[in-house]
Design a protein around this motif. Sequence first.
Motif, PDB file in Angstrom:
ATOM      1  N   GLY A   1       0.786  -1.221   0.000  1.00 47.97           N
ATOM      2  CA  GLY A   1       0.000   0.000   0.000  1.00 47.97           C
ATOM      3  C   GLY A   1       0.819   1.272   0.000  1.00 47.97           C
ATOM      4  N   PRO A   2       0.121   2.395   0.036  1.00 44.34           N
ATOM      5  CA  PRO A   2       0.811   3.699  -0.021  1.00 44.34           C
ATOM      6  C   PRO A   2       1.589   3.991   1.256  1.00 44.34           C
ATOM      7  N   VAL A   3       2.551   4.897   1.136  1.00 42.95           N
ATOM      8  CA  VAL A   3       3.363   5.299   2.288  1.00 42.95           C
ATOM      9  C   VAL A   3       2.549   6.239   3.167  1.00 42.95           C
ATOM     10  N   LEU A   4       2.407   5.872   4.446  1.00 41.86           N
ATOM     11  CA  LEU A   4       1.696   6.712   5.409  1.00 41.86           C
ATOM     12  C   LEU A   4       2.655   7.651   6.129  1.00 41.86           C
ATOM     13  N   TYR A   5       3.885   7.201   6.328  1.00 40.27           N
ATOM     14  CA  TYR A   5       4.898   8.067   6.930  1.00 40.27           C
ATOM     15  C   TYR A   5       6.282   7.550   6.577  1.00 40.27           C
ATOM     16  N   CYS A   6       7.190   8.470   6.299  1.00 38.91           N
ATOM     17  CA  CYS A   6       8.594   8.136   6.048  1.00 38.91           C
ATOM     18  C   CYS A   6       9.417   9.401   6.253  1.00 38.91           C
ATOM     19  N   TYR A   7      10.434   9.308   7.077  1.00 38.63           N
ATOM     20  CA  TYR A   7      11.304  10.458   7.303  1.00 38.63           C
ATOM     21  C   TYR A   7      12.155  10.680   6.058  1.00 38.63           C
ATOM     22  N   ARG A   8      11.993  11.823   5.444  1.00 36.14           N
ATOM     23  CA  ARG A   8      12.672  12.096   4.183  1.00 36.14           C
ATOM     24  C   ARG A   8      13.742  13.171   4.372  1.00 36.14           C
ATOM     25  N   SER A   9      14.930  12.857   3.873  1.00 36.85           N
ATOM     26  CA  SER A   9      16.035  13.809   3.870  1.00 36.85           C
ATOM     27  C   SER A   9      16.887  13.517   2.640  1.00 36.85           C
ATOM     28  N   PHE A  10      17.869  14.357   2.388  1.00 41.75           N
ATOM     29  CA  PHE A  10      18.726  14.136   1.222  1.00 41.75           C
ATOM     30  C   PHE A  10      19.484  12.813   1.336  1.00 41.75           C
ATOM     31  N   ILE A  11      19.992  12.518   2.545  1.00 43.80           N
ATOM     32  CA  ILE A  11      20.781  11.299   2.741  1.00 43.80           C
ATOM     33  C   ILE A  11      19.919  10.060   2.579  1.00 43.80           C
ATOM     34  N   SER A  12      18.715  10.077   3.120  1.00 45.32           N
ATOM     35  CA  SER A  12      17.865   8.890   3.067  1.00 45.32           C
ATOM     36  C   SER A  12      17.116   8.757   1.752  1.00 45.32           C
ATOM     37  N   GLU A  13      16.827   9.890   1.100  1.00 37.43           N
ATOM     38  CA  GLU A  13      15.972   9.850  -0.076  1.00 37.43           C
ATOM     39  C   GLU A  13      16.754   9.882  -1.388  1.00 37.43           C
ATOM     40  N   HIS A  14      17.759  10.734  -1.493  1.00 34.42           N
ATOM     41  CA  HIS A  14      18.412  10.962  -2.782  1.00 34.42           C
ATOM     42  C   HIS A  14      19.795  10.316  -2.898  1.00 34.42           C
ATOM     43  N   LEU A  15      20.564  10.293  -1.810  1.00 35.58           N
ATOM     44  CA  LEU A  15      21.910   9.730  -1.885  1.00 35.58           C
ATOM     45  C   LEU A  15      21.926   8.268  -2.338  1.00 35.58           C
ATOM     46  N   PRO A  16      21.061   7.381  -1.789  1.00 37.54           N
ATOM     47  CA  PRO A  16      21.057   5.992  -2.275  1.00 37.54           C
ATOM     48  C   PRO A  16      20.733   5.886  -3.763  1.00 37.54           C
ATOM     49  N   VAL A  17      19.829   6.739  -4.237  1.00 35.77           N
ATOM     50  CA  VAL A  17      19.460   6.710  -5.657  1.00 35.77           C
ATOM     51  C   VAL A  17      20.630   7.155  -6.527  1.00 35.77           C
ATOM     52  N   ILE A  18      21.354   8.176  -6.073  1.00 34.79           N
ATOM     53  CA  ILE A  18      22.528   8.656  -6.816  1.00 34.79           C
ATOM     54  C   ILE A  18      23.575   7.543  -6.924  1.00 34.79           C
ATOM     55  N   ILE A  19      23.822   6.860  -5.804  1.00 36.37           N
ATOM     56  CA  ILE A  19      24.795   5.756  -5.807  1.00 36.37           C
ATOM     57  C   ILE A  19      24.324   4.629  -6.716  1.00 36.37           C
ATOM     58  N   ALA A  20      23.025   4.302  -6.628  1.00 35.75           N
ATOM     59  CA  ALA A  20      22.480   3.221  -7.458  1.00 35.75           C
ATOM     60  C   ALA A  20      22.562   3.555  -8.944  1.00 35.75           C
ATOM     61  N   LEU A  21      22.238   4.798  -9.300  1.00 36.11           N
ATOM     62  CA  LEU A  21      22.316   5.214 -10.706  1.00 36.11           C
ATOM     63  C   LEU A  21      23.760   5.210 -11.197  1.00 36.11           C
ATOM     64  N   SER A  22      24.691   5.550 -10.317  1.00 30.72           N
ATOM     65  CA  SER A  22      26.113   5.508 -10.684  1.00 30.72           C
ATOM     66  C   SER A  22      26.537   4.081 -11.003  1.00 30.72           C
ATOM     67  N   LEU A  23      26.060   3.119 -10.194  1.00 32.24           N
ATOM     68  CA  LEU A  23      26.359   1.708 -10.463  1.00 32.24           C
ATOM     69  C   LEU A  23      25.751   1.254 -11.783  1.00 32.24           C
ATOM     70  N   ILE A  24      24.536   1.708 -12.060  1.00 38.46           N
ATOM     71  CA  ILE A  24      23.873   1.327 -13.315  1.00 38.46           C
ATOM     72  C   ILE A  24      24.652   1.869 -14.513  1.00 38.46           C
ATOM     73  N   LEU A  25      25.043   3.130 -14.445  1.00 37.83           N
ATOM     74  CA  LEU A  25      25.790   3.733 -15.553  1.00 37.83           C
ATOM     75  C   LEU A  25      27.152   3.076 -15.725  1.00 37.83           C
ATOM     76  N   PHE A  26      27.814   2.775 -14.602  1.00 46.03           N
ATOM     77  CA  PHE A  26      29.111   2.111 -14.691  1.00 46.03           C
ATOM     78  C   PHE A  26      28.946   0.693 -15.231  1.00 46.03           C
ATOM     79  N   GLY A  27      27.844   0.044 -14.879  1.00 42.79           N
ATOM     80  CA  GLY A  27      27.569  -1.289 -15.408  1.00 42.79           C
ATOM     81  C   GLY A  27      27.372  -1.273 -16.916  1.00 42.79           C
ATOM     82  N   VAL A  28      26.650  -0.258 -17.399  1.00 42.83           N
ATOM     83  CA  VAL A  28      26.461  -0.126 -18.853  1.00 42.83           C
ATOM     84  C   VAL A  28      27.800   0.111 -19.537  1.00 42.83           C
ATOM     85  N   TYR A  29      28.641   0.969 -18.926  1.00 40.97           N
ATOM     86  CA  TYR A  29      29.972   1.222 -19.489  1.00 40.97           C
ATOM     87  C   TYR A  29      30.837  -0.041 -19.453  1.00 40.97           C
TER      88      TYR A  29
END
Length: 227
Positions: free
Chosen positions: A92-120
């Motif tokens: 179901g939908p998210v009812l509560y989640c503590y959102r910050s740059f470290i918890s919300e965006h940093l993991p995605v940046i790292i994951a996207l970096s791995l994806i791009l490096f994997g393609v390379y």
Amino acid sequence: MIWIIISAIISGLASVWLGYKRLIYLYQVTGRRFLIASLLALSLYSLLLFLFKIEVLSEAVAGAIITNVYASIFGFFTGSAFNQFQYRKENGPVLYCYRSFISEHLPVIIALSLILFGVYRSAVFTDLIVTPIRVSSGLSLLSVGLWGITLRLVPEFRANGIILLDLIIDWDSVLSYRWFGEEVIEIEYTQNDAIRHFKTLVPMDERSEIESLLSKKMREKMEKEDS
């Protein structure tokens, strides 16, 4: 070359099934288990390298083994990512989640970096020769990146349960909660017939929101047990 590709495809598909069945969860990975697994992997790699150096293993066989290992990693994390995505959707939908740059965006940046490096690394879009080892190693990095996107560093309180990294805690398994100071809350729950707990940060201005949610869920649980 063909038999290497076929064996890698079989290994990858088998690992997709194993990853989807979620035989391993992050909470089960202790420091000791990680160290043992790393030593076993290093020992196996050293043995294969030694056998290759003394020409017991041919280059083709060594390449096939490495390719299958990469394909297995790709399959396992791909299956785990798909399973995790389904879990998040089904709870179901998210009812509560503590959102910050470290918890919300940093993991995605790292994951996207791995994806791009994997393609390379796969050499598909470069001038390097495309080989089974390069493609499978690139796909393995890509799958780890996709798996990382499905994870959150902080708990997600959803309609049907709490998602803690890759673990689903349904509301019926939640036993209690209590505050440590003004911004840290501890949730106690049952998992595999054992009582466990985790702590998470809740900002002061969001305290009433999580308090209201948990009180409601605990009340619904009591009403269900009494009926």
